[in-house]
Design a protein around this motif. Structure first.
Motif, PDB file in Angstrom:
ATOM      1  N   GLU A  28      -4.512   4.326  15.012  1.00  0.00           N
ATOM      2  CA  GLU A  28      -5.088   3.991  16.310  1.00  0.00           C
ATOM      3  C   GLU A  28      -4.292   2.907  17.022  1.00  0.00           C
ATOM      4  OE1 GLU A  28      -8.165   5.419  17.632  1.00  0.00           O
ATOM      5  OE2 GLU A  28      -7.508   6.858  16.112  1.00  0.00           O
ATOM      6  N   GLU A  29      -3.458   2.180  16.277  1.00  0.00           N
ATOM      7  CA  GLU A  29      -2.712   1.029  16.791  1.00  0.00           C
ATOM      8  C   GLU A  29      -1.414   1.496  17.461  1.00  0.00           C
ATOM      9  OE1 GLU A  29      -1.778  -2.268  18.087  1.00  0.00           O
ATOM     10  OE2 GLU A  29      -3.513  -2.434  16.756  1.00  0.00           O
ATOM     11  N   THR A  30      -0.987   0.786  18.500  1.00  0.00           N
ATOM     12  CA  THR A  30       0.265   1.118  19.182  1.00  0.00           C
ATOM     13  C   THR A  30       1.386   0.123  18.870  1.00  0.00           C
ATOM     14  OG1 THR A  30      -0.501  -0.091  21.146  1.00  0.00           O
ATOM     15  CG2 THR A  30      -0.912   2.288  21.075  1.00  0.00           C
ATOM     16  N   ASP A  31       1.039  -1.090  18.457  1.00  0.00           N
ATOM     17  CA  ASP A  31       2.031  -2.115  18.130  1.00  0.00           C
ATOM     18  C   ASP A  31       2.599  -1.832  16.744  1.00  0.00           C
ATOM     19  OD1 ASP A  31       3.273  -4.512  17.140  1.00  0.00           O
ATOM     20  OD2 ASP A  31       2.200  -5.654  18.686  1.00  0.00           O
ATOM     21  N   ARG A  32       3.899  -1.566  16.667  1.00  0.00           N
ATOM     22  CA  ARG A  32       4.506  -1.179  15.385  1.00  0.00           C
ATOM     23  C   ARG A  32       4.467  -2.307  14.362  1.00  0.00           C
ATOM     24  NH1 ARG A  32       7.232   3.542  14.933  1.00  0.00           N
ATOM     25  NH2 ARG A  32       8.503   2.727  13.231  1.00  0.00           N
ATOM     26  N   THR A  33       4.522  -3.554  14.823  1.00  0.00           N
ATOM     27  CA  THR A  33       4.439  -4.681  13.891  1.00  0.00           C
ATOM     28  C   THR A  33       3.071  -4.710  13.225  1.00  0.00           C
ATOM     29  OG1 THR A  33       6.001  -5.973  15.222  1.00  0.00           O
ATOM     30  CG2 THR A  33       4.624  -7.170  13.656  1.00  0.00           C
ATOM     31  N   VAL A  34       2.032  -4.504  14.016  1.00  0.00           N
ATOM     32  CA  VAL A  34       0.675  -4.468  13.472  1.00  0.00           C
ATOM     33  C   VAL A  34       0.504  -3.243  12.566  1.00  0.00           C
ATOM     34  CG1 VAL A  34      -1.785  -4.354  14.038  1.00  0.00           C
ATOM     35  CG2 VAL A  34      -0.242  -5.708  15.462  1.00  0.00           C
ATOM     36  N   GLN A  35       1.078  -2.122  12.969  1.00  0.00           N
ATOM     37  CA  GLN A  35       1.018  -0.919  12.146  1.00  0.00           C
ATOM     38  C   GLN A  35       1.612  -1.161  10.762  1.00  0.00           C
ATOM     39  OE1 GLN A  35       3.142   2.013  14.435  1.00  0.00           O
ATOM     40  NE2 GLN A  35       1.301   2.763  15.455  1.00  0.00           N
ATOM     41  N   LEU A  36       2.754  -1.836  10.739  1.00  0.00           N
ATOM     42  CA  LEU A  36       3.405  -2.119   9.458  1.00  0.00           C
ATOM     43  C   LEU A  36       2.534  -3.012   8.591  1.00  0.00           C
ATOM     44  CD1 LEU A  36       5.845  -1.883   7.597  1.00  0.00           C
ATOM     45  CD2 LEU A  36       6.913  -3.774   8.839  1.00  0.00           C
ATOM     46  N   GLU A  37       1.924  -4.014   9.185  1.00  0.00           N
ATOM     47  CA  GLU A  37       1.043  -4.901   8.424  1.00  0.00           C
ATOM     48  C   GLU A  37      -0.181  -4.151   7.906  1.00  0.00           C
ATOM     49  OE1 GLU A  37       1.585  -8.043   7.377  1.00  0.00           O
ATOM     50  OE2 GLU A  37       3.585  -7.591   8.144  1.00  0.00           O
ATOM     51  N   ASP A  38      -0.720  -3.262   8.718  1.00  0.00           N
ATOM     52  CA  ASP A  38      -1.862  -2.451   8.276  1.00  0.00           C
ATOM     53  C   ASP A  38      -1.466  -1.565   7.092  1.00  0.00           C
ATOM     54  OD1 ASP A  38      -3.587  -3.481  10.151  1.00  0.00           O
ATOM     55  OD2 ASP A  38      -3.321  -1.843  11.586  1.00  0.00           O
ATOM     56  N   ALA A  39      -0.275  -0.980   7.177  1.00  0.00           N
ATOM     57  CA  ALA A  39       0.189  -0.121   6.078  1.00  0.00           C
ATOM     58  C   ALA A  39       0.333  -0.930   4.788  1.00  0.00           C
ATOM     59  CB  ALA A  39       1.519   0.528   6.455  1.00  0.00           C
TER      60      ALA A  39
ATOM     61  N   HIS B 189      -4.677   7.349  -6.070  1.00  0.00           N
ATOM     62  CA  HIS B 189      -3.255   7.718  -6.047  1.00  0.00           C
ATOM     63  C   HIS B 189      -2.866   8.357  -4.715  1.00  0.00           C
ATOM     64  CE1 HIS B 189      -2.211   6.718 -10.202  1.00  0.00           C
ATOM     65  NE2 HIS B 189      -3.388   7.206 -10.560  1.00  0.00           N
ATOM     66  N   TYR B 190      -3.760   9.166  -4.160  1.00  0.00           N
ATOM     67  CA  TYR B 190      -3.481   9.820  -2.877  1.00  0.00           C
ATOM     68  C   TYR B 190      -3.343   8.786  -1.771  1.00  0.00           C
ATOM     69  CZ  TYR B 190      -4.008  13.094   1.039  1.00  0.00           C
ATOM     70  OH  TYR B 190      -3.817  13.830   2.189  1.00  0.00           O
ATOM     71  N   LEU B 191      -4.251   7.818  -1.741  1.00  0.00           N
ATOM     72  CA  LEU B 191      -4.167   6.762  -0.737  1.00  0.00           C
ATOM     73  C   LEU B 191      -2.915   5.914  -0.922  1.00  0.00           C
ATOM     74  CD1 LEU B 191      -7.915   5.684  -0.590  1.00  0.00           C
ATOM     75  CD2 LEU B 191      -6.568   6.558   1.327  1.00  0.00           C
ATOM     76  N   ALA B 192      -2.551   5.657  -2.170  1.00  0.00           N
ATOM     77  CA  ALA B 192      -1.335   4.882  -2.433  1.00  0.00           C
ATOM     78  C   ALA B 192      -0.105   5.625  -1.908  1.00  0.00           C
ATOM     79  CB  ALA B 192      -1.200   4.604  -3.928  1.00  0.00           C
ATOM     80  N   ALA B 193      -0.050   6.937  -2.153  1.00  0.00           N
ATOM     81  CA  ALA B 193       1.073   7.744  -1.664  1.00  0.00           C
ATOM     82  C   ALA B 193       1.095   7.771  -0.141  1.00  0.00           C
ATOM     83  CB  ALA B 193       0.971   9.163  -2.215  1.00  0.00           C
ATOM     84  N   MET B 194      -0.076   7.991   0.460  1.00  0.00           N
ATOM     85  CA  MET B 194      -0.175   8.077   1.913  1.00  0.00           C
ATOM     86  C   MET B 194       0.268   6.782   2.583  1.00  0.00           C
ATOM     87  SD  MET B 194      -1.098   9.770   4.664  1.00  0.00           S
ATOM     88  CE  MET B 194      -2.128  11.131   4.085  1.00  0.00           C
ATOM     89  N   LEU B 195      -0.228   5.662   2.102  1.00  0.00           N
ATOM     90  CA  LEU B 195       0.074   4.381   2.741  1.00  0.00           C
ATOM     91  C   LEU B 195       1.500   3.926   2.466  1.00  0.00           C
ATOM     92  CD1 LEU B 195      -3.457   3.047   2.170  1.00  0.00           C
ATOM     93  CD2 LEU B 195      -2.284   2.811   4.368  1.00  0.00           C
ATOM     94  N   THR B 196       2.052   4.318   1.329  1.00  0.00           N
ATOM     95  CA  THR B 196       3.473   4.049   1.079  1.00  0.00           C
ATOM     96  C   THR B 196       4.320   4.804   2.098  1.00  0.00           C
ATOM     97  OG1 THR B 196       3.090   3.737  -1.292  1.00  0.00           O
ATOM     98  CG2 THR B 196       5.342   4.212  -0.606  1.00  0.00           C
ATOM     99  N   GLY B 197       3.937   6.046   2.367  1.00  0.00           N
ATOM    100  CA  GLY B 197       4.654   6.830   3.368  1.00  0.00           C
ATOM    101  C   GLY B 197       4.511   6.250   4.766  1.00  0.00           C
ATOM    102  N   LEU B 198       3.303   5.822   5.122  1.00  0.00           N
ATOM    103  CA  LEU B 198       3.087   5.230   6.441  1.00  0.00           C
ATOM    104  C   LEU B 198       3.870   3.929   6.597  1.00  0.00           C
ATOM    105  CD1 LEU B 198      -0.756   5.855   6.799  1.00  0.00           C
ATOM    106  CD2 LEU B 198       1.088   7.022   8.030  1.00  0.00           C
ATOM    107  N   GLN B 199       3.962   3.169   5.524  1.00  0.00           N
ATOM    108  CA  GLN B 199       4.753   1.933   5.561  1.00  0.00           C
ATOM    109  C   GLN B 199       6.234   2.259   5.747  1.00  0.00           C
ATOM    110  OE1 GLN B 199       4.105  -0.743   2.247  1.00  0.00           O
ATOM    111  NE2 GLN B 199       5.975  -1.888   2.661  1.00  0.00           N
ATOM    112  N   ALA B 200       6.719   3.266   5.034  1.00  0.00           N
ATOM    113  CA  ALA B 200       8.133   3.635   5.129  1.00  0.00           C
ATOM    114  C   ALA B 200       8.477   4.161   6.526  1.00  0.00           C
ATOM    115  CB  ALA B 200       8.461   4.685   4.074  1.00  0.00           C
ATOM    116  N   GLU B 201       7.548   4.886   7.148  1.00  0.00           N
ATOM    117  CA  GLU B 201       7.793   5.403   8.496  1.00  0.00           C
ATOM    118  C   GLU B 201       8.020   4.269   9.490  1.00  0.00           C
ATOM    119  OE1 GLU B 201       4.557   7.875   9.616  1.00  0.00           O
ATOM    120  OE2 GLU B 201       5.063   9.482   8.207  1.00  0.00           O
TER     121      GLU B 201
END
Length: 253
Positions: A81-92, A113-125
């Motif tokens: 829902e966030e547009t600020d990429r810095t905030v997105q990274l912190e959320d991830a 494990h699914y959430l860990a995989a998902m959030l690792t991917g979101l952080q990497a993006e």
């Protein structure tokens, strides 16, 4: 003599203590299958939430695994829902930390494990420099989730693996492999045959594998299952007919 005896006794005691400390320490047992089922019961992924709730669940996560999972899922929702990429990274990062904390306490939780995989991917993006380093972590966590909870999120663990193998660079740089992508998208479809992301992922993977006939057949089936509003029915039917005709021409080549 008594002093010597005491010295020998002290040495023997020290040696015994050393042997005991060298033995592998027994780790605390994980949660039982029943406890995992209760932990994950009626859990709604990506449920709308706010930052106050996320922060509260993060505090409660220290003593409550379910709250850790809720917090991780909430941060994933907030990130999208966030547009600020810095905030997105912190959320991830926050969400990933909560998911990994849940996995530590409940290693048999496919949801964790699914959430860990998902959030690792979101952080990497949102931090591409760490992208390649994140790939093996995502693969590992998603594979465990696919083994423990394959039905989760409409076949989500296998869909995630399909996406990973489809998008990642191929060897020797990374683990990209369109054939593996096809396999995992098919598994995701097995668990959730009407989930469009599973079906469209399979179509794209088949195209990369140069299996045009199979891709055309799958795409035609997807479109046939999602007819438009009545106002566009005639155009939709014509488009589907043209697609089948095009696919037939592809097969002729």
């Amino acid at each position: 003599m008594q002093a010597v005896a005491r010295s020998l006794l002290l040495l023997l005691l020290l040696a015994a203590c050393a042997r005991i400390s060298a033995l592998p320490q027994e780790r605390p047992a994980g949660m039982t299958a029943g406890e995992i089922a209760e932990l994950e019961a009626n859990f709604i992924l990506w449920e709308p939430c706010n930052r106050t709730e996320a922060e509260q669940w993060a505090v409660e996560a220290e003593t409550n695994v379910r709250q850790a999972l809720k917090g991780a899922s909430c941060y994933a929702f907030l990130l999208k829902e966030e547009t600020d990429r810095t905030v997105q990274l912190e959320d991830a990062k926050r969400g990933r930390n909560l998911a990994e904390a849940a996995v530590q306490k409940a290693p048999q939780s496919g949801l964790g494990h699914y959430l860990a995989a998902m959030l690792t991917g979101l952080q990497a993006e949102r931090n591409p420099l760490d992208g390649l380093n994140a790939v093996p972590i995502i693969e590992k966590e998603a594979r465990i989730a696919a083994r423990l909870s394959p039905d989760l999120d409409h076949g989500g663990p296998d869909r995630m693996l399909g996406e990973l193998y489809l998008r990642a660079p191929g060897p020797p740089i990374s683990i990209g492999d369109s054939n593996k992508a096809v396999i995992h998208y098919r598994r995701a479809i097995k668990h959730a045959p009407h989930h469009l992301d599973n079906r469209l992922g399979l179509v794209e993977s088949l195209l990369v594998e140069e299996e045009q006939d199979a891709a055309c057949e799958e795409l035609a089936a997807v479109l046939a299952e999602m007819p438009p509003a009545a106002a566009h029915q005639a155009q939709w039917q014509k488009a589907l007919t043209l697609l089948k005709r095009f696919c037939g021409m592809q097969g002729d080549h």
